[in-house]
Design an enzyme around this catalytic site. Structure first.
Site, PDB file in Angstrom:
ATOM      1  N   SER A 119       1.049  -1.049   0.042  1.00 52.90           N
ATOM      2  CA  SER A 119      -0.177  -0.078   0.342  1.00 52.90           C
ATOM      3  C   SER A 119       0.732   1.110   0.091  1.00 52.90           C
ATOM      4  CB  SER A 119      -1.168   0.037   1.320  1.00 52.90           C
ATOM      5  OG  SER A 119      -1.353  -1.158   2.020  1.00 52.90           O
ATOM      6  N   HIS A 140      -2.149  -2.678  -6.506  1.00 51.42           N
ATOM      7  CA  HIS A 140      -2.971  -2.890  -5.277  1.00 51.42           C
ATOM      8  C   HIS A 140      -4.052  -2.906  -5.208  1.00 51.42           C
ATOM      9  CE1 HIS A 140      -3.508   0.375  -2.067  1.00 51.42           C
ATOM     10  NE2 HIS A 140      -3.015  -0.337  -1.206  1.00 51.42           N
TER      11      HIS A 140
END
Ligand code: CAA
Length: 285
Positions: A119, A140
């Protein structure tokens, strides 16, 4: 390149969610986890989520059974040699991820693509732990993976056009809308999200309102499905803290600075929904 088998590293809430959508899209999925019980744990998590989708009328029981049949777990990294694409989804720890990338590079076929679900950490710094930096990128996903529609692709300094095009195709096949972000800390979404969550925790700590008032204000006043404190619980307070620390170190900007309360809650193990306790107590519900 035709993808038949996807390897997932890590079987937490993100790894299990990614495994689920890959299996639903007819890929064979091999999940690597450190513990011997990875197979039952991972299949159990995936099954629980598929059952929810079946009970909501989103999926037939037949398709759910077929999907679970495509998921296997292993405690041996070498089994990922069969994978065309590996998506790593372990804790936000650069040294841990680098060490895994080094080992995966030895195990995988040279043409296989290596993705990280980080992240906030640098995709480029992970890529250079391998001999295939052009075939490394960030993929992601967002939590809950089966429900959130976005997939943020992160282009490291070495990531090739072909690798990015490949990931866009896989993302579309998984039913996600892809955006491409540069390899800057927090990419696009967490650059926007973390200051908001951090400010909500700091405001709560300063006594602005109760947990419920903070969250209702945002839900009712801004139309968000969750308030910021419930969202932090969903993301995981340890993950929220890890991302905030990376962003604060990178930008030296107080907007990203983790409030003391967040650090204290992580220290005592109140990590949010996944452990039953965070800003809310989930053990009672
Ligand atoms: N598979 C498929 N669909 C599912 C499902 C599953 N396993 N589980 C639930 N759904 C569907 C439901 O059927 C429902 O769809 P409809 O509205 O069409 O009926 C929808 O998902 C919502 O589910 P629920 O009604 O059970 O739950 P809810 O209304 O309480 O919503 C939520 C739950 C989806 C989590 C919602 O609260 C939400 O969208 N929250 C925001 C989450 C968010 O912001 N996530 C991003 C976090 S940031 C991140 O992950 C990245 C990072 O790096 C930190």
């Amino acid at each position: 390149m035709i993808v038949q088998t996807i390897g997932i590293v890590g079987c937490g809430q993100m790894g299990a969610g990614i495994a689920e959508i890959c299996a639903l899209s007819s890929y064979e999925v091999i999940v690597y986890g450190r513990n011997e019980d990875v197979q039952p744990v991972c299949r159990g998590r995936v099954k629980q989520s598929l059952d929810r989708a079946v009970s909501r009328g989103k999926l037939s029981a037949h398709d759910a059974d077929a999907a679970i049949g495509r998921v296997s777990g292993t405690a041996y990294l070498a089994r990922l040699a069969a994978a065309d694409l590996v998506i790593e989804a372990v804790a936000e720890d650069l040294a841990l991820k680098q060490s895994l990338f080094r080992s995966l590079d030895d195990v995988l076929r040279p043409e296989a693509i290596l993705a990280t679900n980080t992240s906030s950490l640098s995709v480029t710094e992970l890529a250079i732990a391998t001999r295939r930096p052009d075939r490394v990128l960030g993929m992601h996903f967002f939590n809950p993976v089966p429900v959130m529609r976005l997939l943020e692709l992160v282009r490291g300094l070495h990531t090739s056009d072909e690798t990015l095009a490949f990931a866009r195709k896989v993302g579309a096949y998984l039913g996600k809308t892809t955006i491409t972000a540069p390899d800057t800390p927090g990419f696009i979404v967490n650059r926007l999200l973390i200051p908001y969550v951090v400010e909500a925790i700091a405001a709560y700590e300063a006594g602005l309102g109760s947990v419920e008032i903070m969250d209702s204000s945002v839900k009712l006043g801004m139309g968000h499905p969750l308030g910021p404190l419930a969202l932090a619980d969903l993301i995981g307070l340890d993950t929220t803290l890890a991302i905030a620390d990376v962003l604060y170190e990178a930008y030296a900007d107080a907007r990203f600075k983790a409030p003391p309360l967040l650090r204290r809650m992580v220290a005592v193990g109140w990590l949010g929904r996944k452990v039953g306790r965070g800003f809310y107590d989930y053990r009672r519900s």
